[in-house]
Write a protein that holds these residues in place. Structure first.
Motif, PDB file in Angstrom:
ATOM      1  N   TRP A  91       0.796  -1.267   0.069  1.00  0.00           N
ATOM      2  CA  TRP A  91       0.116   0.037   0.002  1.00  0.00           C
ATOM      3  C   TRP A  91       1.052   1.182  -0.084  1.00  0.00           C
ATOM      4  O   TRP A  91       0.459   2.128  -0.719  1.00  0.00           O
ATOM      5  CB  TRP A  91      -0.738   0.165   1.161  1.00  0.00           C
ATOM      6  CG  TRP A  91      -1.926  -0.820   1.139  1.00  0.00           C
ATOM      7  CD1 TRP A  91      -2.536  -1.458  -0.054  1.00  0.00           C
ATOM      8  CD2 TRP A  91      -2.851  -1.610   2.183  1.00  0.00           C
ATOM      9  NE1 TRP A  91      -3.430  -2.458   0.148  1.00  0.00           N
ATOM     10  CE2 TRP A  91      -3.741  -2.484   1.735  1.00  0.00           C
ATOM     11  CE3 TRP A  91      -2.760  -1.344   3.697  1.00  0.00           C
ATOM     12  CZ2 TRP A  91      -4.658  -3.096   2.569  1.00  0.00           C
ATOM     13  CZ3 TRP A  91      -3.640  -2.329   4.214  1.00  0.00           C
ATOM     14  CH2 TRP A  91      -4.431  -3.113   3.891  1.00  0.00           C
ATOM     15  N   ALA A  92       2.045   1.197   0.536  1.00  0.00           N
ATOM     16  CA  ALA A  92       3.046   2.289   0.799  1.00  0.00           C
ATOM     17  C   ALA A  92       3.400   2.611  -0.512  1.00  0.00           C
ATOM     18  O   ALA A  92       3.711   3.918  -0.993  1.00  0.00           O
ATOM     19  CB  ALA A  92       3.953   2.315   1.943  1.00  0.00           C
ATOM     20  N   VAL A  93       3.907   1.530  -1.207  1.00  0.00           N
ATOM     21  CA  VAL A  93       4.484   1.762  -2.656  1.00  0.00           C
ATOM     22  C   VAL A  93       3.533   2.121  -3.381  1.00  0.00           C
ATOM     23  O   VAL A  93       3.794   3.042  -4.299  1.00  0.00           O
ATOM     24  CB  VAL A  93       5.171   0.525  -3.179  1.00  0.00           C
ATOM     25  CG1 VAL A  93       5.610   0.498  -4.705  1.00  0.00           C
ATOM     26  CG2 VAL A  93       6.510   0.116  -2.196  1.00  0.00           C
ATOM     27  N   THR A  94       2.402   1.919  -3.400  1.00  0.00           N
ATOM     28  CA  THR A  94       1.114   2.244  -4.206  1.00  0.00           C
ATOM     29  C   THR A  94       0.792   3.784  -4.008  1.00  0.00           C
ATOM     30  O   THR A  94       0.807   4.277  -5.142  1.00  0.00           O
ATOM     31  CB  THR A  94      -0.042   1.191  -3.903  1.00  0.00           C
ATOM     32  OG1 THR A  94       0.369  -0.073  -4.345  1.00  0.00           O
ATOM     33  CG2 THR A  94      -1.200   1.719  -5.129  1.00  0.00           C
ATOM     34  N   ARG A  95       0.840   4.108  -3.155  1.00  0.00           N
ATOM     35  CA  ARG A  95       0.658   5.451  -2.515  1.00  0.00           C
ATOM     36  C   ARG A  95       1.793   6.208  -3.296  1.00  0.00           C
ATOM     37  O   ARG A  95       1.371   7.501  -3.795  1.00  0.00           O
ATOM     38  CB  ARG A  95       0.398   5.709  -1.006  1.00  0.00           C
ATOM     39  CG  ARG A  95      -0.804   5.301  -0.458  1.00  0.00           C
ATOM     40  CD  ARG A  95      -1.017   5.875   0.864  1.00  0.00           C
ATOM     41  NE  ARG A  95       0.210   5.287   1.873  1.00  0.00           N
ATOM     42  CZ  ARG A  95      -0.272   4.269   2.763  1.00  0.00           C
ATOM     43  NH1 ARG A  95      -0.992   3.437   2.278  1.00  0.00           N
ATOM     44  NH2 ARG A  95       0.853   3.765   3.210  1.00  0.00           N
ATOM     45  N   GLU A  96       2.982   6.019  -3.081  1.00  0.00           N
ATOM     46  CA  GLU A  96       4.220   6.789  -3.443  1.00  0.00           C
ATOM     47  C   GLU A  96       4.052   6.812  -5.215  1.00  0.00           C
ATOM     48  O   GLU A  96       4.170   7.802  -5.637  1.00  0.00           O
ATOM     49  CB  GLU A  96       5.357   5.897  -3.042  1.00  0.00           C
ATOM     50  CG  GLU A  96       6.537   7.017  -3.554  1.00  0.00           C
ATOM     51  CD  GLU A  96       6.528   8.244  -2.916  1.00  0.00           C
ATOM     52  OE1 GLU A  96       7.161   9.066  -3.616  1.00  0.00           O
ATOM     53  OE2 GLU A  96       5.922   8.426  -2.134  1.00  0.00           O
ATOM     54  N   ILE A  97       3.677   5.493  -5.847  1.00  0.00           N
ATOM     55  CA  ILE A  97       3.438   5.556  -7.277  1.00  0.00           C
ATOM     56  C   ILE A  97       2.429   6.733  -7.670  1.00  0.00           C
ATOM     57  O   ILE A  97       2.526   7.369  -8.654  1.00  0.00           O
ATOM     58  CB  ILE A  97       3.020   4.088  -7.735  1.00  0.00           C
ATOM     59  CG1 ILE A  97       4.247   3.342  -7.611  1.00  0.00           C
ATOM     60  CG2 ILE A  97       2.588   4.530  -9.125  1.00  0.00           C
ATOM     61  CD1 ILE A  97       4.011   1.953  -8.030  1.00  0.00           C
ATOM     62  N   SER A  98       1.226   6.646  -6.814  1.00  0.00           N
ATOM     63  CA  SER A  98       0.305   7.603  -7.159  1.00  0.00           C
ATOM     64  C   SER A  98       0.654   9.094  -6.935  1.00  0.00           C
ATOM     65  O   SER A  98       0.366   9.975  -7.830  1.00  0.00           O
ATOM     66  CB  SER A  98      -0.943   7.330  -6.076  1.00  0.00           C
ATOM     67  OG  SER A  98      -2.064   8.447  -6.335  1.00  0.00           O
ATOM     68  N   ARG A  99       1.602   9.209  -6.025  1.00  0.00           N
ATOM     69  CA  ARG A  99       2.220  10.673  -5.828  1.00  0.00           C
ATOM     70  C   ARG A  99       2.994  10.945  -7.049  1.00  0.00           C
ATOM     71  O   ARG A  99       3.165  12.304  -7.528  1.00  0.00           O
ATOM     72  CB  ARG A  99       2.907  10.988  -4.404  1.00  0.00           C
ATOM     73  CG  ARG A  99       1.969  10.917  -3.453  1.00  0.00           C
ATOM     74  CD  ARG A  99       2.862  11.420  -2.185  1.00  0.00           C
ATOM     75  NE  ARG A  99       3.451  10.328  -1.511  1.00  0.00           N
ATOM     76  CZ  ARG A  99       2.747   9.560  -0.666  1.00  0.00           C
ATOM     77  NH1 ARG A  99       1.597   9.563  -0.278  1.00  0.00           N
ATOM     78  NH2 ARG A  99       3.495   8.305  -0.042  1.00  0.00           N
ATOM     79  N   THR A 100       3.950  10.115  -7.191  1.00  0.00           N
ATOM     80  CA  THR A 100       5.171  10.295  -8.307  1.00  0.00           C
ATOM     81  C   THR A 100       4.740  10.166  -9.712  1.00  0.00           C
ATOM     82  O   THR A 100       5.375  10.725 -10.673  1.00  0.00           O
ATOM     83  CB  THR A 100       6.490   9.671  -8.053  1.00  0.00           C
ATOM     84  OG1 THR A 100       6.274   8.235  -8.087  1.00  0.00           O
ATOM     85  CG2 THR A 100       6.674  10.175  -6.432  1.00  0.00           C
ATOM     86  N   GLY A 101       3.803   9.589 -10.110  1.00  0.00           N
ATOM     87  CA  GLY A 101       3.347   9.251 -11.363  1.00  0.00           C
ATOM     88  C   GLY A 101       3.997   7.814 -11.905  1.00  0.00           C
ATOM     89  O   GLY A 101       4.709   7.335 -11.289  1.00  0.00           O
ATOM     90  N   ASN A 102       3.195   7.395 -13.008  1.00  0.00           N
ATOM     91  CA  ASN A 102       3.698   6.055 -13.466  1.00  0.00           C
ATOM     92  C   ASN A 102       4.802   6.160 -14.155  1.00  0.00           C
ATOM     93  O   ASN A 102       5.734   5.263 -14.452  1.00  0.00           O
ATOM     94  CB  ASN A 102       2.444   5.462 -14.378  1.00  0.00           C
ATOM     95  CG  ASN A 102       1.462   4.887 -13.651  1.00  0.00           C
ATOM     96  OD1 ASN A 102       1.392   4.098 -12.529  1.00  0.00           O
ATOM     97  ND2 ASN A 102       0.087   5.357 -13.973  1.00  0.00           N
TER      98      ASN A 102
END
Length: 160
Positions: A91-102
Motif C-alpha cells: 500500500w505504501a509503494v502504491t501511494r508513492e506511485i500515485s504521488r510520483t506518477g507512472n
C-alpha cells in the motif's frame, strides 16, 4: 508416493484422522501475539507511521479469523506478520506511485517507467504466496472446513 501434507493442512481441510495423523506433531492452541510494529517497520516519518498503522489494522482483522478458522497459533505468527508487513508496504509503494506518477523523466529527459512498479510487483508476488500459505486466497478459503470430530463435540477435541 505423493508429497506429505503438513498436519495443520489436514486439520484445516477437515481430513484429519486420529488413526493416520495421531502420531504427528500438532501445535497446541495458543493466542496469537501481535508483533511490535515499531521493531518490524522502524522510522519516524508520516509514511512509516501510516505503514505501521496499516499493518496493525490488517493484523487485527486477520489474526482472530485465522486463529479460529485455520487454527493458526503463536508458533506460526511469523507468516501472518510477514503477510501484514508485505501488504502494508504494498500500500505504501502504491501511494508513492500515485504521488510520483507512472512515468518519470530519465537521465536524458525521456520518460521511463517508475522503478517502484518493480518493487510493487515483488510485493504482489510475496503477498500471493503468503495468502495461499495462510489460506486467504478465495480458492484456498473455499476448501477450508472445520475438522470433523468423532465425539460430535467441538473441533478443539483434537487438542485434548
Amino acid at each position: 508416493m505423493g508429497t506429505v501434507r503438513p498436519i495443520h493442512e489436514h486439520i484445516r481441510s477437515g481430513t484429519y484422522r486420529d488413526d493416520r495423523h495421531g502420531d504427528k506433531i500438532v501445535l497446541p492452541p495458543a493466542d496469537l501475539v501481535e508483533p511490535k510494529w515499531t521493531d518490524l517497520l522502524p522510522g519516524s516519518s508520516a509514511e512509516a507511521k501510516r505503514t505501521r498503522k496499516d499493518a496493525a489494522e490488517l493484523w487485527s482483522r486477520t489474526a482472530p479469523v485465522l486463529s479460529l478458522a485455520a487454527g493458526l497459533t503463536d508458533a506460526q505468527r511469523e507468516t501472518l506478520a510477514m503477510f501484514c508487513v508485505s501488504v502494508a508496504n504494498y500500500w505504501a509503494v502504491t501511494r508513492e506511485i500515485s504521488r510520483t506518477g507512472n512515468l518519470l523523466k530519465g537521465r536524458t529527459g525521456e520518460l521511463v517507467k517508475n522503478p517502484l512498479h518493480t518493487v510493487r510487483t515483488m510485493y504482489v508476488n510475496e503477498i500471493t504466496a503468503l495468502r495461499k500459505e495462510l489460506g486467504l486466497s478465495p480458492a484456498t478459503a473455499a476448501r477450508i472446513t472445520r475438522p470433523a470430530t468423532s465425539s460430535g463435540g467441538d473441533s478443539d477435541d483434537i487438542w485434548d
